[in-house]
Design a protein around this motif. Structure first.
Motif, PDB file in Angstrom:
ATOM      1  N   ARG A  11       0.846  -1.202   0.000  1.00 43.64           N
ATOM      2  CA  ARG A  11       0.000   0.000   0.000  1.00 43.64           C
ATOM      3  C   ARG A  11       0.872   1.239   0.000  1.00 43.64           C
ATOM      4  O   ARG A  11       2.064   1.169   0.296  1.00 43.64           O
ATOM      5  N   GLU A  12       0.243   2.379  -0.290  1.00 42.38           N
ATOM      6  CA  GLU A  12       0.971   3.640  -0.241  1.00 42.38           C
ATOM      7  C   GLU A  12       1.375   3.937   1.198  1.00 42.38           C
ATOM      8  O   GLU A  12       0.605   3.691   2.134  1.00 42.38           O
ATOM      9  N   THR A  13       2.554   4.488   1.367  1.00 41.54           N
ATOM     10  CA  THR A  13       3.038   4.777   2.722  1.00 41.54           C
ATOM     11  C   THR A  13       2.229   5.870   3.398  1.00 41.54           C
ATOM     12  O   THR A  13       2.207   5.947   4.627  1.00 41.54           O
ATOM     13  N   LYS A  14       1.540   6.683   2.634  1.00 40.30           N
ATOM     14  CA  LYS A  14       0.680   7.716   3.231  1.00 40.30           C
ATOM     15  C   LYS A  14      -0.366   7.081   4.140  1.00 40.30           C
ATOM     16  O   LYS A  14      -0.760   7.665   5.156  1.00 40.30           O
ATOM     17  N   GLN A  15      -0.812   5.885   3.827  1.00 42.75           N
ATOM     18  CA  GLN A  15      -1.805   5.209   4.666  1.00 42.75           C
ATOM     19  C   GLN A  15      -1.250   4.937   6.058  1.00 42.75           C
ATOM     20  O   GLN A  15      -1.975   5.055   7.051  1.00 42.75           O
ATOM     21  N   TYR A  16       0.019   4.577   6.147  1.00 41.48           N
ATOM     22  CA  TYR A  16       0.643   4.373   7.465  1.00 41.48           C
ATOM     23  C   TYR A  16       0.752   5.697   8.210  1.00 41.48           C
ATOM     24  O   TYR A  16       0.461   5.778   9.400  1.00 41.48           O
ATOM     25  N   GLU A  17       1.202   6.728   7.494  1.00 40.28           N
ATOM     26  CA  GLU A  17       1.329   8.042   8.121  1.00 40.28           C
ATOM     27  C   GLU A  17      -0.027   8.515   8.649  1.00 40.28           C
ATOM     28  O   GLU A  17      -0.123   9.028   9.772  1.00 40.28           O
ATOM     29  N   ASP A  18      -1.076   8.311   7.856  1.00 41.33           N
ATOM     30  CA  ASP A  18      -2.413   8.719   8.282  1.00 41.33           C
ATOM     31  C   ASP A  18      -2.870   7.944   9.515  1.00 41.33           C
ATOM     32  O   ASP A  18      -3.492   8.518  10.425  1.00 41.33           O
ATOM     33  N   MET A  19      -2.574   6.635   9.564  1.00 42.62           N
ATOM     34  CA  MET A  19      -2.943   5.838  10.747  1.00 42.62           C
ATOM     35  C   MET A  19      -2.268   6.378  12.002  1.00 42.62           C
ATOM     36  O   MET A  19      -2.901   6.531  13.045  1.00 42.62           O
ATOM     37  N   ILE A  20      -0.986   6.649  11.891  1.00 42.30           N
ATOM     38  CA  ILE A  20      -0.220   7.130  13.043  1.00 42.30           C
ATOM     39  C   ILE A  20      -0.716   8.508  13.463  1.00 42.30           C
ATOM     40  O   ILE A  20      -0.967   8.752  14.649  1.00 42.30           O
ATOM     41  N   ASN A  21      -0.877   9.404  12.494  1.00 44.08           N
ATOM     42  CA  ASN A  21      -1.361  10.747  12.805  1.00 44.08           C
ATOM     43  C   ASN A  21      -2.792  10.732  13.325  1.00 44.08           C
ATOM     44  O   ASN A  21      -3.198  11.638  14.052  1.00 44.08           O
ATOM     45  N   GLY A  22      -3.547   9.693  12.976  1.00 50.17           N
ATOM     46  CA  GLY A  22      -4.917   9.554  13.439  1.00 50.17           C
ATOM     47  C   GLY A  22      -5.026   8.986  14.845  1.00 50.17           C
ATOM     48  O   GLY A  22      -6.122   8.754  15.339  1.00 50.17           O
ATOM     49  N   ALA A  56       0.552   3.046  18.322  1.00 50.80           N
ATOM     50  CA  ALA A  56       1.167   1.731  18.528  1.00 50.80           C
ATOM     51  C   ALA A  56       1.811   1.235  17.243  1.00 50.80           C
ATOM     52  O   ALA A  56       2.745   0.431  17.275  1.00 50.80           O
ATOM     53  N   PHE A  57       1.350   1.746  16.111  1.00 42.08           N
ATOM     54  CA  PHE A  57       1.915   1.329  14.833  1.00 42.08           C
ATOM     55  C   PHE A  57       3.363   1.779  14.679  1.00 42.08           C
ATOM     56  O   PHE A  57       4.096   1.245  13.843  1.00 42.08           O
ATOM     57  N   LEU A  58       3.787   2.733  15.498  1.00 39.07           N
ATOM     58  CA  LEU A  58       5.183   3.167  15.446  1.00 39.07           C
ATOM     59  C   LEU A  58       6.147   2.036  15.802  1.00 39.07           C
ATOM     60  O   LEU A  58       7.324   2.094  15.454  1.00 39.07           O
ATOM     61  N   SER A  59       5.656   1.000  16.475  1.00 36.25           N
ATOM     62  CA  SER A  59       6.522  -0.116  16.851  1.00 36.25           C
ATOM     63  C   SER A  59       6.623  -1.159  15.735  1.00 36.25           C
ATOM     64  O   SER A  59       7.374  -2.122  15.868  1.00 36.25           O
ATOM     65  N   ALA A  60       5.893  -0.983  14.646  1.00 39.59           N
ATOM     66  CA  ALA A  60       5.994  -1.912  13.520  1.00 39.59           C
ATOM     67  C   ALA A  60       7.405  -1.835  12.927  1.00 39.59           C
ATOM     68  O   ALA A  60       8.020  -0.771  12.926  1.00 39.59           O
ATOM     69  N   PRO A  61       7.899  -2.944  12.408  1.00 36.54           N
ATOM     70  CA  PRO A  61       9.279  -2.956  11.888  1.00 36.54           C
ATOM     71  C   PRO A  61       9.400  -2.342  10.491  1.00 36.54           C
ATOM     72  O   PRO A  61       9.955  -2.935   9.583  1.00 36.54           O
ATOM     73  N   LEU A  62       8.877  -1.131  10.336  1.00 36.47           N
ATOM     74  CA  LEU A  62       8.950  -0.406   9.074  1.00 36.47           C
ATOM     75  C   LEU A  62       9.542   0.967   9.342  1.00 36.47           C
ATOM     76  O   LEU A  62       9.114   1.658  10.260  1.00 36.47           O
ATOM     77  N   ALA A  63      10.492   1.377   8.529  1.00 33.07           N
ATOM     78  CA  ALA A  63      11.153   2.664   8.766  1.00 33.07           C
ATOM     79  C   ALA A  63      10.639   3.774   7.863  1.00 33.07           C
ATOM     80  O   ALA A  63      10.934   4.926   8.097  1.00 33.07           O
ATOM     81  N   GLY A  64       9.866   3.432   6.840  1.00 33.80           N
ATOM     82  CA  GLY A  64       9.447   4.436   5.870  1.00 33.80           C
ATOM     83  C   GLY A  64       7.962   4.702   5.892  1.00 33.80           C
ATOM     84  O   GLY A  64       7.289   4.587   4.874  1.00 33.80           O
ATOM     85  N   THR A  65       7.438   5.069   7.049  1.00 31.56           N
ATOM     86  CA  THR A  65       5.991   5.271   7.183  1.00 31.56           C
ATOM     87  C   THR A  65       5.586   6.719   6.924  1.00 31.56           C
ATOM     88  O   THR A  65       4.654   7.230   7.536  1.00 31.56           O
ATOM     89  N   LEU A  66       6.278   7.382   6.018  1.00 28.81           N
ATOM     90  CA  LEU A  66       5.965   8.746   5.616  1.00 28.81           C
ATOM     91  C   LEU A  66       5.482   8.737   4.170  1.00 28.81           C
ATOM     92  O   LEU A  66       5.880   7.884   3.375  1.00 28.81           O
ATOM     93  N   GLU A  67       4.657   9.698   3.808  1.00 29.21           N
ATOM     94  CA  GLU A  67       4.136   9.779   2.443  1.00 29.21           C
ATOM     95  C   GLU A  67       5.288   9.877   1.444  1.00 29.21           C
ATOM     96  O   GLU A  67       6.284  10.551   1.688  1.00 29.21           O
ATOM     97  N   GLY A  68       5.124   9.191   0.315  1.00 29.53           N
ATOM     98  CA  GLY A  68       6.139   9.226  -0.729  1.00 29.53           C
ATOM     99  C   GLY A  68       6.546   7.863  -1.237  1.00 29.53           C
ATOM    100  O   GLY A  68       7.391   7.753  -2.116  1.00 29.53           O
ATOM    101  N   GLY A  69       5.923   6.796  -0.706  1.00 30.73           N
ATOM    102  CA  GLY A  69       6.171   5.445  -1.192  1.00 30.73           C
ATOM    103  C   GLY A  69       4.920   4.926  -1.880  1.00 30.73           C
ATOM    104  O   GLY A  69       3.836   4.955  -1.299  1.00 30.73           O
ATOM    105  N   ILE A  70       5.062   4.466  -3.128  1.00 32.40           N
ATOM    106  CA  ILE A  70       3.919   4.016  -3.929  1.00 32.40           C
ATOM    107  C   ILE A  70       4.227   2.622  -4.486  1.00 32.40           C
ATOM    108  O   ILE A  70       5.263   2.433  -5.130  1.00 32.40           O
ATOM    109  N   PRO A  71       3.337   1.643  -4.268  1.00 32.30           N
ATOM    110  CA  PRO A  71       3.587   0.321  -4.845  1.00 32.30           C
ATOM    111  C   PRO A  71       3.413   0.319  -6.366  1.00 32.30           C
ATOM    112  O   PRO A  71       2.634   1.104  -6.910  1.00 32.30           O
ATOM    113  N   VAL A  72       4.135  -0.567  -7.019  1.00 29.64           N
ATOM    114  CA  VAL A  72       3.978  -0.804  -8.456  1.00 29.64           C
ATOM    115  C   VAL A  72       3.112  -2.052  -8.585  1.00 29.64           C
ATOM    116  O   VAL A  72       3.509  -3.123  -8.128  1.00 29.64           O
TER     117      VAL A  72
END
Length: 132
Positions: free
Chosen positions: A70-81, A85-101
């Motif tokens: 999924r787009e990384t913006k979705q993670y950012e929106d979850m956290i900002n919302g 607790a999602f901050l503990s997920a093992p992902l370092a790029g949870t900021l907008e700007g990542g788009i799946p192909v």
């Protein structure tokens, strides 16, 4: 056994060049990363003048988009919302700007961009994705 398309050097180059063209058209100094469906780097380009950390952040955004499908913006929106607790997920790029192909309904990789405002990063990444 299932089969699916994969990103080759040809598609990786096309993605990077399309994203680069979008960045340069807007005079945005960014880093662009392309990863496969497992989040492994296929190509990284840091435009002249982009801070060195941009390449790291772009790669992590791409990795997160590929692994999360999924787009990384979705993670950012979850956290900002409030789902901090999602901050503990093992992902370092949870900021907008990542788009799946996505090809034929399958995530085959992702593009990550870092260096300008979040929506501008996403705009550049989308330009790359749309080239395949």
């Amino acid at each position: 056994m299932q089969s699916k398309p994969i990103l080759t050097v040809t598609e990786t180059t096309r993605i990077i060049e399309a994203a680069r063209a979008e960045a340069e058209r807007n005079q945005w100094l960014v880093a662009i990363a392309v990863v496969d469906d497992g989040g492994h780097p296929l190509g990284v380009l840091r435009l002249d003048g982009c801070a060195p950390i941009g390449a790291y952040i772009a790669t992590e955004k791409a990795r997160t988009a590929a692994l999360g499908r999924r787009e990384t913006k979705q993670y950012e929106d979850m956290i900002n919302g409030g789902r901090t607790a999602f901050l503990s997920a093992p992902l370092a790029g949870t900021l907008e700007g990542g788009i799946p192909v996505i090809v034929d309904g399958q995530v085959v990789g992702a593009v990550g961009v870092s260096g300008v405002k979040p929506d501008q990063d996403a705009q550049i990444a989308r330009a790359g994705v749309q080239s395949v």
